[in-house]
Write a protein that holds these residues in place. Structure first.
Motif, PDB file in Angstrom:
ATOM      1  N   ALA A 250      -0.141  12.997   3.332  1.00 16.35           N
ATOM      2  CA  ALA A 250       1.409  12.945   1.612  1.00 16.35           C
ATOM      3  C   ALA A 250       1.779  12.168   2.659  1.00 16.35           C
ATOM      4  O   ALA A 250       2.722  11.837   1.207  1.00 16.35           O
ATOM      5  CB  ALA A 250       1.675  14.521   2.245  1.00 16.35           C
ATOM      6  N   LYS A 251       1.986  11.581   3.074  1.00 14.35           N
ATOM      7  CA  LYS A 251       3.612  10.437   3.639  1.00 14.35           C
ATOM      8  C   LYS A 251       2.455   9.311   2.964  1.00 14.35           C
ATOM      9  O   LYS A 251       3.788   8.264   2.560  1.00 14.35           O
ATOM     10  CB  LYS A 251       3.166  10.202   4.856  1.00 14.35           C
ATOM     11  N   VAL A 252       1.627   8.943   2.838  1.00 12.47           N
ATOM     12  CA  VAL A 252       1.006   7.712   2.050  1.00 12.47           C
ATOM     13  C   VAL A 252       0.969   7.340   0.124  1.00 12.47           C
ATOM     14  O   VAL A 252       1.526   6.842  -0.487  1.00 12.47           O
ATOM     15  CB  VAL A 252      -0.724   7.558   3.088  1.00 12.47           C
ATOM     16  N   ARG A 253       0.091   9.319   0.614  1.00 13.97           N
ATOM     17  CA  ARG A 253       0.004   8.991  -1.177  1.00 13.97           C
ATOM     18  C   ARG A 253       1.929   9.045  -1.950  1.00 13.97           C
ATOM     19  O   ARG A 253       1.567   8.820  -3.032  1.00 13.97           O
ATOM     20  CB  ARG A 253      -0.377  10.923  -1.093  1.00 13.97           C
ATOM     21  N   ALA A 254       2.976   9.883  -1.179  1.00 14.85           N
ATOM     22  CA  ALA A 254       3.945   9.691  -2.343  1.00 14.85           C
ATOM     23  C   ALA A 254       4.667   8.631  -1.773  1.00 14.85           C
ATOM     24  O   ALA A 254       5.053   7.715  -2.920  1.00 14.85           O
ATOM     25  CB  ALA A 254       4.828  10.612  -1.017  1.00 14.85           C
ATOM     26  N   TYR A 255       3.929   7.390  -0.651  1.00 10.82           N
ATOM     27  CA  TYR A 255       4.555   5.700  -0.607  1.00 10.82           C
ATOM     28  C   TYR A 255       4.424   5.324  -1.820  1.00 10.82           C
ATOM     29  O   TYR A 255       4.478   4.389  -2.572  1.00 10.82           O
ATOM     30  CB  TYR A 255       4.075   5.790   0.610  1.00 10.82           C
ATOM     31  N   LEU A 256       2.580   5.445  -2.391  1.00 13.57           N
ATOM     32  CA  LEU A 256       1.849   5.077  -3.252  1.00 13.57           C
ATOM     33  C   LEU A 256       2.437   5.069  -4.487  1.00 13.57           C
ATOM     34  O   LEU A 256       2.152   4.673  -5.410  1.00 13.57           O
ATOM     35  CB  LEU A 256       0.296   4.900  -3.184  1.00 13.57           C
ATOM     36  N   ARG A 257       2.784   6.588  -4.974  1.00 13.28           N
ATOM     37  CA  ARG A 257       3.338   6.761  -5.648  1.00 13.28           C
ATOM     38  C   ARG A 257       4.430   5.549  -6.343  1.00 13.28           C
ATOM     39  O   ARG A 257       4.658   5.752  -7.143  1.00 13.28           O
ATOM     40  CB  ARG A 257       3.791   8.451  -6.050  1.00 13.28           C
ATOM     41  N   TRP A 258       5.210   6.309  -5.422  1.00 14.45           N
ATOM     42  CA  TRP A 258       6.816   5.368  -5.009  1.00 14.45           C
ATOM     43  C   TRP A 258       6.715   4.247  -5.351  1.00 14.45           C
ATOM     44  O   TRP A 258       7.735   3.248  -6.655  1.00 14.45           O
ATOM     45  CB  TRP A 258       7.433   5.929  -3.579  1.00 14.45           C
TER      46      TRP A 258
ATOM     47  N   SER B 270      -1.226   6.207   9.400  1.00  4.84           N
ATOM     48  CA  SER B 270      -0.343   6.225   8.229  1.00  4.84           C
ATOM     49  C   SER B 270       0.239   5.195   8.085  1.00  4.84           C
ATOM     50  O   SER B 270       1.178   4.321   7.269  1.00  4.84           O
ATOM     51  CB  SER B 270      -0.016   7.436   7.480  1.00  4.84           C
ATOM     52  N   THR B 271       1.482   4.698   9.545  1.00  8.78           N
ATOM     53  CA  THR B 271       2.658   3.710   9.960  1.00  8.78           C
ATOM     54  C   THR B 271       2.380   2.004   9.380  1.00  8.78           C
ATOM     55  O   THR B 271       2.252   2.131   8.646  1.00  8.78           O
ATOM     56  CB  THR B 271       3.138   3.686  11.298  1.00  8.78           C
ATOM     57  N   ASP B 272       0.896   2.226   9.912  1.00  6.69           N
ATOM     58  CA  ASP B 272       0.198   0.440   9.637  1.00  6.69           C
ATOM     59  C   ASP B 272      -0.609   0.642   8.429  1.00  6.69           C
ATOM     60  O   ASP B 272      -0.142  -0.870   7.594  1.00  6.69           O
ATOM     61  CB  ASP B 272      -0.928   0.398  10.122  1.00  6.69           C
ATOM     62  N   ILE B 273      -0.710   1.801   7.586  1.00  5.20           N
ATOM     63  CA  ILE B 273      -1.020   1.878   5.912  1.00  5.20           C
ATOM     64  C   ILE B 273       0.210   1.176   5.445  1.00  5.20           C
ATOM     65  O   ILE B 273      -0.398  -0.022   4.652  1.00  5.20           O
ATOM     66  CB  ILE B 273      -2.040   2.934   5.249  1.00  5.20           C
ATOM     67  N   ILE B 274       1.230   2.183   5.288  1.00  4.21           N
ATOM     68  CA  ILE B 274       2.698   1.415   4.821  1.00  4.21           C
ATOM     69  C   ILE B 274       2.966   0.276   5.350  1.00  4.21           C
ATOM     70  O   ILE B 274       2.952  -0.263   3.926  1.00  4.21           O
ATOM     71  CB  ILE B 274       3.893   2.962   4.604  1.00  4.21           C
ATOM     72  N   ASP B 275       3.378  -0.532   6.673  1.00  8.03           N
ATOM     73  CA  ASP B 275       3.892  -1.500   6.848  1.00  8.03           C
ATOM     74  C   ASP B 275       2.652  -2.338   6.719  1.00  8.03           C
ATOM     75  O   ASP B 275       3.353  -3.655   5.748  1.00  8.03           O
ATOM     76  CB  ASP B 275       3.688  -1.937   8.232  1.00  8.03           C
ATOM     77  N   THR B 276       0.923  -2.219   5.996  1.00  8.51           N
ATOM     78  CA  THR B 276       0.743  -3.409   5.988  1.00  8.51           C
ATOM     79  C   THR B 276       0.721  -3.880   4.066  1.00  8.51           C
ATOM     80  O   THR B 276       0.975  -4.322   3.932  1.00  8.51           O
ATOM     81  CB  THR B 276      -0.806  -3.454   5.578  1.00  8.51           C
ATOM     82  N   LEU B 277       1.203  -2.481   3.542  1.00  7.82           N
ATOM     83  CA  LEU B 277       1.403  -2.262   2.145  1.00  7.82           C
ATOM     84  C   LEU B 277       2.449  -3.291   1.258  1.00  7.82           C
ATOM     85  O   LEU B 277       2.614  -3.638   0.365  1.00  7.82           O
ATOM     86  CB  LEU B 277       0.544  -1.255   0.702  1.00  7.82           C
TER      87      LEU B 277
END
Length: 382
Positions: free
Chosen positions: A34-42, A84-91
């Motif tokens: 959910a955390k990553v999905r919301a980030y990608l959408r935003w 999730s933290t590394d995914i968001i940091d990388t993207l």
């Protein structure tokens, strides 16, 4: 099972094919998906989501990651990202606009603290409500994920096989029977504080979503909003939190507002941060003490995911919970932000910490620097 480290593990017909978009391997019931999905959408990043059923785990995730875990993101360039933290940091490093990192020093510190609160501390009420108030629903949901083509009975059986470890995880995180009332009292207090905040502000730091929002969104959406019993509580007691969830669930439809130029934070966050300092910081302090003692006795050993249990206090009650070094890596992110702040920014950060009872955070005795290592952490020098 759900892993308290930015990932969810789940029971074991996707075969990977190249895609021009990001591919998210996750699940609707997954906290960190959910955390990553919301980030990608935003962020407006095109992606497709693959539900992680048994075959996806067996044929795609385990061969590439090495263990059964979600969320996982596969990039068009061929990289496989996990946690999730590394995914968001990388993207975020690849797609910096619009940024989810606020510019002001105090804003940055608060964003990291709220990320820490959501990723680590809210695991406790999220797991408690799922497995002690929504268990039957969760069993069926996990069964449907594992065997989407199975009959209701087959799905129920598959869900039952998954339920034991998850329910056990809830107790290991501190939701023992004697602590249920304290966990619920603390969560309902936080929910009211969040509702007061979101009545006045669309996002955690004002008019622009930040890393703080995505950290909080994982537990508040995936467990405490979607699961029926806890969802009913939220809808009745915290309608402004529900509106925030719905707002963050959708891609922005209006031009994005800027972070406050003054670098200030909303005063409505002060009770939330004060709660974090009196509930989570003592727990992290004890975790650090236990971890340092373990390092002294085991200087050359890989760091395990769990190093025993320790006592913690919540709403005047004392319970036991597992000691997880991973939580110290998440704390390290907030501590690095604080320690890198100088001059007027440090003065303002200290003034904020004084307001919310944050002396334990300011004077925290940091363990040796850590890096994420699969499902656990390792010393940076190792």
């Amino acid at each position: 099972m759900l892993e308290p480290n930015g990932s969810d593990t789940a029971p074991m017909n996707d075969v990977h094919t190249p895609s021009p978009a990001l591919r998210l391997y996750g699940a609707d019931i997954s906290y960190f998906s959910a955390k990553v999905r919301a980030y990608l959408r935003w962020k407006g990043l095109p992606f497709e989501e693959v539900h992680a059923n048994r075959d996806v785990y067996r044929h795609t995730i385990i061969p590439r990651i090495g263990f059964p875990v979600i969320p996982v993101v596969h990039t068009p360039e061929g990289a496989w990202l996990q946690d999730s933290t590394d995914i968001i940091d990388t993207l975020e490093s690849q797609h910096p606009d619009p940024s989810i990192q606020p510019p002001g020093a105090v804003q940055q510190l608060v964003a990291r603290l709220l990320e820490l609160l959501g990723d680590e501390w809210l695991l406790l009420p999220a797991m408690h409500y799922r497995w002690h108030h929504n268990r039957d629903w969760a069993i069926q949901a996990f069964g449907a994920l594992a065997m989407p083509e199975g009959s209701e009975a087959e799905q129920r059986s598959a869900g039952e096989r998954s339920a034991g470890p998850f329910a056990q995880a809830a107790e290991l995180l501190g939701a023992e029977p004697a602590m249920h009332a304290a966990v619920e009292q603390a969560y309902l207090g936080l929910l009211q504080e969040l509702n007061t905040h979101f009545e006045q502000h669309p996002f955690a730091l004002g008019a622009h979503a930040s890393v703080a929002d995505f950290g909080l969104y994982g537990p508040l959406y995936a467990h405490l909003y979607r699961d029926p019993a806890s969802g009913a509580i939220m809808k009745q007691r915290a309608p402004a939190v529900v509106r925030w969830i719905e707002r963050l669930s959708a891609a922005p439809v209006q031009p994005l507002a800027a972070f406050p130029a003054t670098g200030q934070i909303p005063e409505t966050l002060l009770p939330i941060l004060a709660r974090q300092m009196r509930e989570q910081l003592p727990d992290l302090t004890e975790t650090a003490h236990r971890f340092q003692a373990w390092l002294t006795l085991n200087p050359d050993e890989p760091v395990p995911r769990v190093i025993g249990k320790h006592a913690f206090r919540l709403e005047g009650q004392t319970g036991q919970r597992i000691t997880r070094p991973y939580a110290l890596w998440m704390l390290q992110r907030a501590r690095e932000t604080y320690l890198a702040t100088r001059g007027d920014g440090r003065v303002a950060a200290d003034q904020l910490l004084d307001q919310v009872g944050g002396d334990a955070f300011r004077r925290f005795e940091d363990p040796p620097p850590l890096r994420r290592d699969g499902m656990s952490v390792a010393l940076v020098s190792a």
